[in-house]
Structures are given as structure tokens and as C-alpha cells.
Design an enzyme around this catalytic site. Structure first.
Site, PDB file in Angstrom:
ATOM      1  N   LYS A  42      18.368  38.802-100.324  1.00 38.41           N
ATOM      2  CA  LYS A  42      19.162  39.994-100.018  1.00 38.41           C
ATOM      3  C   LYS A  42      20.588  39.714-100.505  1.00 38.41           C
ATOM      4  CE  LYS A  42      20.870  42.136 -95.708  1.00 38.41           C
ATOM      5  NZ  LYS A  42      20.427  42.920 -94.547  1.00 38.41           N
ATOM      6  N   ARG A  56      19.099  44.130 -83.924  1.00 35.40           N
ATOM      7  CA  ARG A  56      20.411  44.371 -83.343  1.00 35.40           C
ATOM      8  C   ARG A  56      20.299  45.114 -82.020  1.00 35.40           C
ATOM      9  NH1 ARG A  56      22.452  45.071 -88.992  1.00 35.40           N
ATOM     10  NH2 ARG A  56      22.103  47.301 -89.003  1.00 35.40           N
ATOM     11  N   GLU A  82      12.696  48.644 -92.033  1.00 35.66           N
ATOM     12  CA  GLU A  82      13.232  47.340 -91.629  1.00 35.66           C
ATOM     13  C   GLU A  82      13.919  47.566 -90.301  1.00 35.66           C
ATOM     14  OE1 GLU A  82      15.905  45.232 -94.408  1.00 35.66           O
ATOM     15  OE2 GLU A  82      16.960  44.514 -92.635  1.00 35.66           O
TER      16      GLU A  82
HETATM   17  C1  3PG Z   1      21.994  45.636 -92.807  1.00 34.52           C
HETATM   18  O1  3PG Z   1      21.754  45.302 -91.657  1.00 34.52           O
HETATM   19  O2  3PG Z   1      21.286  45.271 -93.747  1.00 34.52           O
HETATM   20  C2  3PG Z   1      23.234  46.444 -93.069  1.00 34.52           C
HETATM   21  O3  3PG Z   1      23.939  46.673 -91.904  1.00 34.52           O
HETATM   22  C3  3PG Z   1      22.972  47.731 -93.756  1.00 34.52           C
HETATM   23  O4  3PG Z   1      24.176  48.139 -94.306  1.00 34.52           O
HETATM   24  P1  3PG Z   1      24.563  49.690 -94.448  1.00 34.52           P
HETATM   25  O5  3PG Z   1      24.720  50.195 -93.058  1.00 34.52           O
HETATM   26  O6  3PG Z   1      25.886  49.683 -95.194  1.00 34.52           O
HETATM   27  O7  3PG Z   1      23.487  50.374 -95.202  1.00 34.52           O
END
Ligand code: 3PG
Length: 207
Positions: free
Chosen positions: A129, A45, A41
Site C-alpha cells: 500500500k 478503527r 476493506e
Molecule cells: C486508509 O485507512 O487507508 C485511509 O484512511 C484512507 O484514506 P482516505 O480517507 O483519504 O481515502
């Protein structure tokens, strides 16, 4: 269960990636594929996201690829053009959901309370989600919502090697998302062996 849920359910863990340099995407995808996690995924960002997806799709046509942190219709278009199989958003934005539905692209939007689950169900969604999982009440919150709603959840946000099995043990959970096996600094510094160990570790934990 949809084909997408089934594929994610087999993997159990979906690596959530923020990649700064699209030129590193193919090597990263190779490490994931060769160590039992042929899925990515790629989050919007970073500026490199769409090109990274395109590069991975070209090198690994069979890999399951999603776009994460998709916030609007323009990013949906970018992700589809790059060749994704699914889209993930951190929150529940009906405009983005509707647009994905119009374009026939599966979307897994983020929710963290009953009202959001019901709004998503009203739009015909049954795969959501749970984000951010840990700050939103974690496994207990998820169990409470599972008792009420006929939907499947992908918890993400604070999922880690110590708690991933607890999440996967909840009946409605088909897979968990997380960044812990793909830390940005290891990608930036091309520490592929260390990444491979982390990815292998996931396979061991969820086996
Ligand atoms: C996301 O974008 O789904 C989250 O930032 C993932 O969260 P994590 O860094 O705590 O795994």
C-alpha cells in the site's frame, strides 16, 4: 500476479470503510455489490469491525473482504476468525507481516519511501500500500519508486474522484483504496441511495 491482485485489479478501487454499527454492514455490502464494487476493506478503527466482517461474509460469501488498519497480531487473528481474504496495515510492521505470513494470510502493508519498500521486499512481499499517498508525494513519488522496484502498489490516502485516474495510470498500480465513496455519515444515517450513487460514480470514473 496473485489471484488477490487480479481480483483487486479488476475492481480498480477498494472502498475503505469505518463502520460503527455492525448491524448496518450487510446493507452496506449489498449497496456495494449491487452497484459494481463487490469489495470492502473494513478498518479496525472501530469496535464493530470484526462483527461487521463476519456479517458481510455470511451474507455475501463471494465478496472480496479485507481488514484495514490492522496494527498487531491480535487483530490479525480477529480478522482471520471473522473471515477476511486479505489484511491491510497503514505502516510496515515486520512483526505483523511475519505473523500474517505464518498464518498464510495475504498482507498489504503501507510504505511511503524506498527504504520501506526494500524492507518489505526482503520479507518476500511484492504488493504494497502506498500510504498516505497524497501527503507522501502522490503520483510523482509513486512514479519514481515504480522506476526502481518490481512491486505493485495500492495508493490510499487522499485518493479521490479527481486524481484516481492519474494513480491508476501509473504502471505499478493495480488498484486504489479510498473512503470517498463510503462516507461514515451516510452509513450512520443509512442514506443508502446516496451511497449507491457514489459507488456507481466510481464505476463510471474507472470504466
Ligand atoms: C486508509 O485507512 O487507508 C485511509 O484512511 C484512507 O484514506 P482516505 O480517507 O483519504 O481515502
Amino acid at each position: 500476479m496473485s489471484n488477490l491482485n487480479a481480483r483487486m485489479g479488476e475492481l480498480k478501487v477498494i472502498p475503505v470503510i469505518a463502520i460503527k454499527d455492525a448491524d448496518k454492514a450487510v446493507k452496506l455490502a449489498q449497496v456495494l455489490s449491487e452497484n459494481g464494487l463487490p469489495c470492502a476493506e473494513v478498518t479496525f478503527r472501530t469496535e464493530a469491525a470484526a462483527q461487521a466482517i463476519r456479517n458481510i461474509r455470511e451474507a455475501f460469501p463471494e465478496m472480496l473482504i479485507g481488514a484495514g488498519t490492522v496494527l498487531n497480531a491480535a487483530q490479525v487473528d480477529e480478522a482471520i476468525d471473522a473471515g477476511v481474504d486479505f489484511i491491510v496495515s497503514p505502516g510496515f510492521n515486520p512483526t505483523t507481516v511475519k505473523y500474517c505470513q505464518q498464518r498464510n494470510m495475504p498482507i498489504i502493508p503501507g510504505v511511503n519511501n524506498p527504504s520501506m519498500v526494500e524492507q518489505a521486499m526482503e520479507m518476500g512481499l511484492d504488493t504494497l500500500k502506498f500510504f498516505p499517498a497524497e501527503p507522501s508525494g502522490g503520483v510523482n513519488m509513486l512514479k519514481a519508486m515504480t522506476a526502481v522496484y518490481p512491486v505493485s502498489f495500492m495508493p490510499t490516502g487522499g485518493v479521490n474522484p479527481a486524481n484516481v485516474k492519474d494513480y491508476l495510470g501509473v504502471k505499478s498500480v493495480f488498484a486504489c483504496g479510498g473512503t470517498w465513496m463510503v462516507p461514515g455519515n451516510l452509513i450512520d444515517e443509512e442514506r443508502w441511495d446516496e451511497l449507491a450513487e457514489l459507488v456507481k460514480g466510481v464505476a463510471d470514473i474507472v470504466a
